[in-house]
Design a protein around this motif. Sequence first.
Motif, mmCIF file in Angstrom:
data_model
loop_
_atom_site.group_PDB
_atom_site.id
_atom_site.type_symbol
_atom_site.label_atom_id
_atom_site.label_comp_id
_atom_site.label_asym_id
_atom_site.label_seq_id
_atom_site.Cartn_x
_atom_site.Cartn_y
_atom_site.Cartn_z
ATOM 1 N N THR A 1 8.547 29.587 -11.097
ATOM 2 C CA THR A 1 8.952 30.948 -11.424
ATOM 3 C C THR A 1 10.102 30.835 -12.409
ATOM 4 O OG1 THR A 1 8.323 31.749 -9.230
ATOM 5 C CG2 THR A 1 9.744 33.172 -10.549
ATOM 6 N N VAL A 2 9.872 31.324 -13.620
ATOM 7 C CA VAL A 2 10.849 31.170 -14.699
ATOM 8 C C VAL A 2 11.172 32.542 -15.273
ATOM 9 C CG1 VAL A 2 11.298 30.177 -16.978
ATOM 10 C CG2 VAL A 2 9.992 28.877 -15.277
ATOM 11 N N GLN A 3 12.465 32.833 -15.405
ATOM 12 C CA GLN A 3 12.876 34.056 -16.097
ATOM 13 C C GLN A 3 13.505 33.645 -17.418
ATOM 14 O OE1 GLN A 3 16.198 36.627 -14.672
ATOM 15 N NE2 GLN A 3 14.665 38.249 -14.598
ATOM 16 N N ALA A 4 12.891 34.103 -18.508
ATOM 17 C CA ALA A 4 13.338 33.703 -19.846
ATOM 18 C C ALA A 4 13.045 34.828 -20.834
ATOM 19 C CB ALA A 4 12.619 32.423 -20.271
ATOM 20 N N ASP A 5 13.573 34.681 -22.055
ATOM 21 C CA ASP A 5 13.347 35.685 -23.094
ATOM 22 C C ASP A 5 11.852 35.902 -23.285
ATOM 23 O OD1 ASP A 5 13.995 37.524 -25.063
ATOM 24 O OD2 ASP A 5 14.163 36.011 -26.631
ATOM 25 N N ASP A 6 11.469 37.151 -23.455
ATOM 26 C CA ASP A 6 10.058 37.560 -23.350
ATOM 27 C C ASP A 6 9.145 37.032 -24.447
ATOM 28 O OD1 ASP A 6 11.383 39.371 -25.231
ATOM 29 O OD2 ASP A 6 9.545 40.564 -25.149
ATOM 30 N N ASN A 7 9.614 37.051 -25.702
ATOM 31 C CA ASN A 7 8.686 36.828 -26.819
ATOM 32 C C ASN A 7 8.712 35.394 -27.342
ATOM 33 O OD1 ASN A 7 11.212 37.032 -27.865
ATOM 34 N ND2 ASN A 7 10.732 38.520 -29.461
ATOM 35 N N ASP A 8 8.952 34.450 -26.450
ATOM 36 C CA ASP A 8 8.962 33.039 -26.808
ATOM 37 C C ASP A 8 8.108 32.250 -25.826
ATOM 38 O OD1 ASP A 8 11.150 33.506 -28.754
ATOM 39 O OD2 ASP A 8 12.348 33.793 -26.946
ATOM 40 N N GLN A 9 7.528 31.155 -26.315
ATOM 41 C CA GLN A 9 6.823 30.240 -25.417
ATOM 42 C C GLN A 9 7.705 29.020 -25.163
ATOM 43 O OE1 GLN A 9 2.384 29.328 -25.276
ATOM 44 N NE2 GLN A 9 3.149 27.569 -26.408
ATOM 45 N N TYR A 10 7.759 28.646 -23.904
ATOM 46 C CA TYR A 10 8.563 27.490 -23.501
ATOM 47 C C TYR A 10 7.652 26.461 -22.847
ATOM 48 C CZ TYR A 10 12.282 30.927 -24.102
ATOM 49 O OH TYR A 10 13.115 31.885 -24.617
ATOM 50 N N LEU B 1 3.655 16.911 -19.599
ATOM 51 C CA LEU B 1 3.573 18.368 -19.511
ATOM 52 C C LEU B 1 3.234 18.805 -18.092
ATOM 53 C CD1 LEU B 1 3.418 21.213 -20.854
ATOM 54 C CD2 LEU B 1 0.977 20.745 -21.227
ATOM 55 N N ALA B 2 4.062 19.691 -17.550
ATOM 56 C CA ALA B 2 3.754 20.322 -16.263
ATOM 57 C C ALA B 2 3.056 21.654 -16.493
ATOM 58 C CB ALA B 2 5.025 20.531 -15.441
ATOM 59 N N THR B 3 3.630 22.471 -17.381
ATOM 60 C CA THR B 3 3.027 23.776 -17.690
ATOM 61 C C THR B 3 3.706 24.381 -18.913
ATOM 62 O OG1 THR B 3 2.401 25.929 -16.763
ATOM 63 C CG2 THR B 3 4.613 25.140 -16.252
ATOM 64 N N LEU B 4 3.003 25.292 -19.560
ATOM 65 C CA LEU B 4 3.595 26.137 -20.592
ATOM 66 C C LEU B 4 4.087 27.419 -19.925
ATOM 67 C CD1 LEU B 4 0.999 25.752 -23.491
ATOM 68 C CD2 LEU B 4 3.225 24.608 -23.265
ATOM 69 N N VAL B 5 5.186 27.947 -20.431
ATOM 70 C CA VAL B 5 5.727 29.235 -19.972
ATOM 71 C C VAL B 5 5.393 30.233 -21.070
ATOM 72 C CG1 VAL B 5 7.790 30.477 -19.251
ATOM 73 C CG2 VAL B 5 7.552 28.029 -18.720
ATOM 74 N N PRO B 6 4.428 31.124 -20.837
ATOM 75 C CA PRO B 6 3.837 31.893 -21.943
ATOM 76 C C PRO B 6 4.710 33.028 -22.470
ATOM 77 C CG PRO B 6 2.922 32.610 -19.857
ATOM 78 C CD PRO B 6 3.802 31.430 -19.552
ATOM 79 N N VAL B 7 4.362 33.456 -23.690
ATOM 80 C CA VAL B 7 4.939 34.662 -24.283
ATOM 81 C C VAL B 7 4.497 35.870 -23.468
ATOM 82 C CG1 VAL B 7 4.877 36.174 -26.310
ATOM 83 C CG2 VAL B 7 4.988 33.679 -26.608
#
Length: 199
Positions: A93-102, A116-122
């Motif tokens: 569960t990640v809270q991050a800026d909305d319009n970026d992929q991490y 790689l574990a996972t991408l955090v999507p836009v």
Amino acid sequence: MTPKAFSSIIATFALALGVAHAGTNVTANSTVTLNGTFGTGGTELAPQDLVNGVFQPEMTEWQTNSVSWYGDQGPTNNVVLDLNGTYSITAFTVQADDNDQYELDYLAPGSSTWTLATLVPVINSFGLVTRDISLTTPITATQLKFFQNGQGDNDYAVSQIDASGSLVSAPEATSTLGLFALGFALLGAASYATRRQAA
């Protein structure tokens, strides 16, 4: 020593072990390190606040109560979480800026290669937005690394990184079990001495 007393001691030790390693947020006791150039003039969180379980209200302005950075100033910025143990992880569960992929990478036990574990999507919304990500296959990790992977508006921020899972092993586990074994041995010796004196 009676069987009932022995069973009670076993139950107490088992409960102690369970309490010591209970909980599902495996990042809560992590050591957090920021690598790179951070800070954009907003309200910056301390690194350890990224794993304190406190989420900001959804769509909070991206520079408020977060760790933020500009991509052109910190293109290789990353946040490393040393889990201080080995954990099996099933979700993030990640809270991050909305319009970026991490990206979230991990180190497997004994490995020095990030995987790689996972991408955090836009998520096109506004500000800090929470993403819940379930893994298809659990990973076993000792460290996690969070970073932007180049997709976004070049302004980045993160306010919380949680991982759900369970403990596989902890650095102190061997010594703890050793102390329990020593305790059992001493109890056995005391019981034997008591029986000999009574004879």
